[in-house]
Scaffold this active site. Sequence first.
Site, PDB file in Angstrom:
ATOM      1  N   ASN A   9       7.422  -8.682 -35.391  1.00  0.00           N
ATOM      2  CA  ASN A   9       6.691  -7.856 -34.429  1.00  0.00           C
ATOM      3  C   ASN A   9       5.217  -7.967 -34.808  1.00  0.00           C
ATOM      4  O   ASN A   9       4.784  -7.360 -35.782  1.00  0.00           O
ATOM      5  CB  ASN A   9       7.185  -6.407 -34.519  1.00  0.00           C
ATOM      6  CG  ASN A   9       6.356  -5.466 -33.642  1.00  0.00           C
ATOM      7  OD1 ASN A   9       5.521  -5.917 -32.853  1.00  0.00           O
ATOM      8  ND2 ASN A   9       6.588  -4.170 -33.782  1.00  0.00           N
ATOM      9  N   TRP A  10       4.496  -8.752 -34.038  1.00  0.00           N
ATOM     10  CA  TRP A  10       3.090  -8.994 -34.366  1.00  0.00           C
ATOM     11  C   TRP A  10       2.172  -7.816 -34.048  1.00  0.00           C
ATOM     12  O   TRP A  10       1.001  -7.835 -34.398  1.00  0.00           O
ATOM     13  CB  TRP A  10       2.596 -10.245 -33.640  1.00  0.00           C
ATOM     14  CG  TRP A  10       3.008 -11.534 -34.280  1.00  0.00           C
ATOM     15  CD1 TRP A  10       3.723 -11.682 -35.437  1.00  0.00           C
ATOM     16  CD2 TRP A  10       2.714 -12.855 -33.819  1.00  0.00           C
ATOM     17  NE1 TRP A  10       3.888 -13.017 -35.716  1.00  0.00           N
ATOM     18  CE2 TRP A  10       3.277 -13.757 -34.740  1.00  0.00           C
ATOM     19  CE3 TRP A  10       2.020 -13.365 -32.706  1.00  0.00           C
ATOM     20  CZ2 TRP A  10       3.170 -15.143 -34.583  1.00  0.00           C
ATOM     21  CZ3 TRP A  10       1.920 -14.741 -32.559  1.00  0.00           C
ATOM     22  CH2 TRP A  10       2.480 -15.619 -33.489  1.00  0.00           C
ATOM     23  N   LYS A  11       2.709  -6.832 -33.322  1.00  0.00           N
ATOM     24  CA  LYS A  11       1.883  -5.672 -32.933  1.00  0.00           C
ATOM     25  C   LYS A  11       0.599  -6.185 -32.266  1.00  0.00           C
ATOM     26  O   LYS A  11       0.661  -7.170 -31.523  1.00  0.00           O
ATOM     27  CB  LYS A  11       1.637  -4.771 -34.144  1.00  0.00           C
ATOM     28  CG  LYS A  11       2.973  -4.409 -34.835  1.00  0.00           C
ATOM     29  CD  LYS A  11       2.901  -3.334 -35.853  1.00  0.00           C
ATOM     30  CE  LYS A  11       4.308  -3.061 -36.392  1.00  0.00           C
ATOM     31  NZ  LYS A  11       4.369  -1.981 -37.365  1.00  0.00           N
ATOM     32  N   HIS A  93       9.653   1.242 -29.710  1.00  0.00           N
ATOM     33  CA  HIS A  93       9.108   1.198 -31.073  1.00  0.00           C
ATOM     34  C   HIS A  93       8.469   2.545 -31.402  1.00  0.00           C
ATOM     35  O   HIS A  93       7.874   3.184 -30.542  1.00  0.00           O
ATOM     36  CB  HIS A  93       8.072   0.065 -31.193  1.00  0.00           C
ATOM     37  CG  HIS A  93       7.696  -0.200 -32.606  1.00  0.00           C
ATOM     38  ND1 HIS A  93       6.761   0.573 -33.265  1.00  0.00           N
ATOM     39  CD2 HIS A  93       8.148  -1.109 -33.501  1.00  0.00           C
ATOM     40  CE1 HIS A  93       6.667   0.129 -34.513  1.00  0.00           C
ATOM     41  NE2 HIS A  93       7.486  -0.884 -34.682  1.00  0.00           N
ATOM     42  N   GLU A  95       5.820   3.308 -32.817  1.00  0.00           N
ATOM     43  CA  GLU A  95       4.386   3.425 -32.505  1.00  0.00           C
ATOM     44  C   GLU A  95       4.177   3.755 -31.041  1.00  0.00           C
ATOM     45  O   GLU A  95       3.254   4.481 -30.684  1.00  0.00           O
ATOM     46  CB  GLU A  95       3.658   2.122 -32.903  1.00  0.00           C
ATOM     47  CG  GLU A  95       3.546   2.026 -34.414  1.00  0.00           C
ATOM     48  CD  GLU A  95       3.484   0.609 -34.953  1.00  0.00           C
ATOM     49  OE1 GLU A  95       3.261  -0.342 -34.180  1.00  0.00           O
ATOM     50  OE2 GLU A  95       3.670   0.454 -36.178  1.00  0.00           O
ATOM     51  N   GLU A 165      14.494   1.647 -37.679  1.00  0.00           N
ATOM     52  CA  GLU A 165      13.211   1.628 -38.373  1.00  0.00           C
ATOM     53  C   GLU A 165      12.800   3.049 -38.734  1.00  0.00           C
ATOM     54  O   GLU A 165      12.265   3.779 -37.890  1.00  0.00           O
ATOM     55  CB  GLU A 165      12.129   1.031 -37.463  1.00  0.00           C
ATOM     56  CG  GLU A 165      12.362  -0.403 -37.077  1.00  0.00           C
ATOM     57  CD  GLU A 165      11.057  -1.139 -36.773  1.00  0.00           C
ATOM     58  OE1 GLU A 165      10.866  -2.218 -37.316  1.00  0.00           O
ATOM     59  OE2 GLU A 165      10.227  -0.601 -36.021  1.00  0.00           O
ATOM     60  N   GLY A 171       4.910  -0.050 -42.362  1.00  0.00           N
ATOM     61  CA  GLY A 171       3.534  -0.345 -42.759  1.00  0.00           C
ATOM     62  C   GLY A 171       3.062   0.445 -43.970  1.00  0.00           C
ATOM     63  O   GLY A 171       1.871   0.486 -44.261  1.00  0.00           O
ATOM     64  N   SER A 211       8.657  -2.300 -43.807  1.00  0.00           N
ATOM     65  CA  SER A 211       8.217  -2.926 -45.059  1.00  0.00           C
ATOM     66  C   SER A 211       9.178  -3.998 -45.583  1.00  0.00           C
ATOM     67  O   SER A 211       9.373  -4.120 -46.787  1.00  0.00           O
ATOM     68  CB  SER A 211       7.920  -1.859 -46.127  1.00  0.00           C
ATOM     69  OG  SER A 211       6.891  -0.982 -45.670  1.00  0.00           O
TER      70      SER A 211
END
Length: 249
Positions: A9-11, A93, A95, A165, A171, A211
């Site tokens: 997941n490159w965000k 997700h 976020e 997650e 992160g 992570s």
Amino acid sequence: MRTPIIAGNWKMFKTIPEAEAFVQEIKNSAVEGVESVICAPFTTLPALVKAAEGTGIKIGAQNLHFEDQGAFTGEISGGMLKDLGVDYVIIGHSERRQYFNETDESVNKKMHAAFRHGLLPIVCVGESLEEREAGKTKDVCKVQTEAAFADVTAEQAVQAIIAYEPVWAIGTGKSSTSQDANEVISYIRELVQGMYGESVASQVRIQYGGSVKPENVAEYMGQSDIDGALVGGASLQPASYIQLVEGAK
Ligand SMILES: O=C(CO)COP(=O)(O)O
């Protein structure tokens, strides 16, 4: 046998030239029996789909709108993603739940939109630190998983990927222990069994995310119920990405 799946997941990272250069570096690193997916920003998707042709690497988006079209300024529909040749889409997700008002209801609508357009969802569930400390991990996963799959058929559900997650592990460098992650993932599999029965539950793939790095991926993959990883930071460098895929064997 469930095929292991590593998804990066490159965000909100990488320009088009950076994305193309990344694929050039990893294109010969396919590992037999491991599925590899890069979920990238919308702007890089056409270039990635082209660059990944014939490599076995699959491309995913990180979000979609739940309607097929309409007056939704700034949004992208499932049909538009399908048009580009994208295979997967991340939905729900943490976020997006945290910063963009994603709810269990919109996650469910997006699941239906993905299936309508032939995209495979990678649907994310997981608890916050506060919820974990209050002993609510399983409750949160139950609510999020059951809501995400509301009115999704068994034929669809079996193709979905679920990513567990824990928000506190994203992160932060603080990963859930592999045993802990496996326990929650086994529980999520039981939830799937409750909704769809044993056959779907034994086939559906469930990833761990938070992570994950080249140094710990094999440990997660060695667990009974963990079928892959959804990886943020460590998916951004080609060498590290290659090691993640190799570690998933
Ligand atoms: O959010 C994640 C993947 O979707 C996890 O991110 P990190 O791997 O950077 O912790």
